[in-house]
Design a protein around this motif. Structure first.
Motif, PDB file in Angstrom:
ATOM      1  N   UNK A  63      37.414   7.323  54.220  1.00 57.41           N
ATOM      2  CA  UNK A  63      37.174   6.477  55.390  1.00 57.41           C
ATOM      3  C   UNK A  63      35.703   6.510  55.771  1.00 57.41           C
ATOM      4  N   UNK A  64      35.144   7.688  55.797  1.00 54.56           N
ATOM      5  CA  UNK A  64      33.742   7.873  56.155  1.00 54.56           C
ATOM      6  C   UNK A  64      33.469   9.339  56.369  1.00 54.56           C
ATOM      7  N   UNK A  65      32.230   9.659  56.763  1.00 53.15           N
ATOM      8  CA  UNK A  65      31.903  11.064  56.988  1.00 53.15           C
ATOM      9  C   UNK A  65      30.835  11.193  58.056  1.00 53.15           C
ATOM     10  N   UNK A  66      30.772  12.373  58.644  1.00 51.51           N
ATOM     11  CA  UNK A  66      29.786  12.711  59.653  1.00 51.51           C
ATOM     12  C   UNK A  66      28.854  13.765  59.073  1.00 51.51           C
ATOM     13  N   UNK A  67      27.560  13.504  59.140  1.00 48.66           N
ATOM     14  CA  UNK A  67      26.534  14.435  58.680  1.00 48.66           C
ATOM     15  C   UNK A  67      25.705  14.831  59.898  1.00 48.66           C
ATOM     16  N   UNK A  68      25.885  16.065  60.383  1.00 42.17           N
ATOM     17  CA  UNK A  68      25.351  16.476  61.678  1.00 42.17           C
ATOM     18  C   UNK A  68      25.916  15.529  62.743  1.00 42.17           C
ATOM     19  N   UNK A  69      25.116  14.580  63.264  1.00 44.41           N
ATOM     20  CA  UNK A  69      25.617  13.623  64.257  1.00 44.41           C
ATOM     21  C   UNK A  69      25.738  12.208  63.697  1.00 44.41           C
ATOM     22  N   UNK A 124      31.479  16.496  57.483  1.00 43.00           N
ATOM     23  CA  UNK A 124      32.939  16.428  57.516  1.00 43.00           C
ATOM     24  C   UNK A 124      33.380  15.036  57.069  1.00 43.00           C
ATOM     25  N   UNK A 125      34.286  15.014  56.104  1.00 43.65           N
ATOM     26  CA  UNK A 125      34.816  13.768  55.552  1.00 43.65           C
ATOM     27  C   UNK A 125      36.207  13.491  56.117  1.00 43.65           C
ATOM     28  N   UNK A 126      36.517  12.208  56.282  1.00 43.00           N
ATOM     29  CA  UNK A 126      37.873  11.787  56.658  1.00 43.00           C
ATOM     30  C   UNK A 126      38.439  10.907  55.545  1.00 43.00           C
ATOM     31  N   UNK A 127      39.681  11.209  55.154  1.00 44.44           N
ATOM     32  CA  UNK A 127      40.368  10.462  54.103  1.00 44.44           C
ATOM     33  C   UNK A 127      41.688   9.924  54.618  1.00 44.44           C
ATOM     34  N   UNK A 128      42.153   8.839  53.994  1.00 49.98           N
ATOM     35  CA  UNK A 128      43.448   8.248  54.308  1.00 49.98           C
ATOM     36  C   UNK A 128      44.284   8.171  53.043  1.00 49.98           C
ATOM     37  N   UNK A 129      45.542   8.545  53.168  1.00 49.39           N
ATOM     38  CA  UNK A 129      46.489   8.335  52.071  1.00 49.39           C
ATOM     39  C   UNK A 129      47.629   7.480  52.579  1.00 49.39           C
ATOM     40  N   UNK A 130      47.788   6.303  51.994  1.00 49.52           N
ATOM     41  CA  UNK A 130      48.816   5.349  52.406  1.00 49.52           C
ATOM     42  C   UNK A 130      50.148   5.689  51.749  1.00 49.52           C
TER      43      UNK A 130
END
Length: 213
Positions: free
Chosen positions: A63-69, A48-54
């Motif tokens: 922003x970053x991502x989670x791969x499993x844990x 799951x990826x997290x993005x930011x739009x200003x």
């Protein structure tokens, strides 16, 4: 007051999955920590990826991502952002983004449940495919479409719909088009149409929404 939009996105072969973010919006002061939660029911999607739009920017910054844990943060966001959750197992997936709010003034952070269909699509060159997007934020009159190609974490803007007006980025003008009407006070619906030429159109596609400015 400072506004930010945050989006959680998935890694996988599908073109769209219902992704739920909570809370839909909040107001906070500098120095506080806030959490945005993201969930979906695609049990075999482990990243799951997290993005930011200003404000004033159509680009989505990773922003970053989670791969499993395991979380991986972009250097720019490592000090004030963190991601936690567990994408293993066969249950629905739940992840959170924690933000330490810095700067002057208040921050307004918005998340929005956006529905896309179909969830997966296989096509051949010459096909015209439609991806549909809808949401219930009735005062959000702009719908943006993004493409993420295989092996790339960046999301490239394809174009956007503002009320009924369509604006396309030049690399996508020939093979992509948008349709929809975001006026009125009802739920919003739009679509992305792709004239498939070949493997260059194999990607994950996302829609996002914001207020008109």
């Amino acid at each position: 007051m400072i506004s930010f939009l945050f989006f959680c996105c998935l890694s996988g072969v599908g073109l769209g999955v219902v992704v739920r973010q909570f809370p839909p919006e909040f107001i906070t002061n500098p120095g506080q920590k806030v959490q945005i939660f993201c969930s979906h029911d695609k049990t075999d999607y482990r990243v799951m990826y997290w993005y930011q739009r200003s404000p004033g920017d159509t680009a989505m910054k990773l922003i970053g991502y989670l791969n499993y844990k395991t979380d991986t943060m972009e250097p720019t966001y490592g000090d004030n952002f963190s991601i936690s959750g567990d994408l293993g197992g066969d249950a629905a997936k739940n992840v959170s983004l924690t933000i330490k709010v810095n700067g002057s003034g208040q921050g307004v952070c918005l998340g929005l449940e956006v529905r896309q269909s179909p969830s997966e699509l296989i096509s051949k060159p010459g096909d015209r495919v439609h991806i549909h997007c809808s949401h219930d934020k009735t005062d959000y009159r702009v719908m943006l479409w993004y493409q993420r190609s295989p092996g790339d974490t960046a999301m490239k803007l394809i174009g956007y719909l503002n009320f009924k007006a369509v604006t396309m980025e030049k690399p996508y003008e020939e093979d992509f088009s948008l349709a929809g009407d975001l006026s009125g006070s009802t739920a919003k619906n739009g679509s992305l149409i792709i004239k498939v030429k070949g493997t260059e159109h194999s990607a994950v596609y996302y829609c996002a929404a914001r207020e008109a400015r």
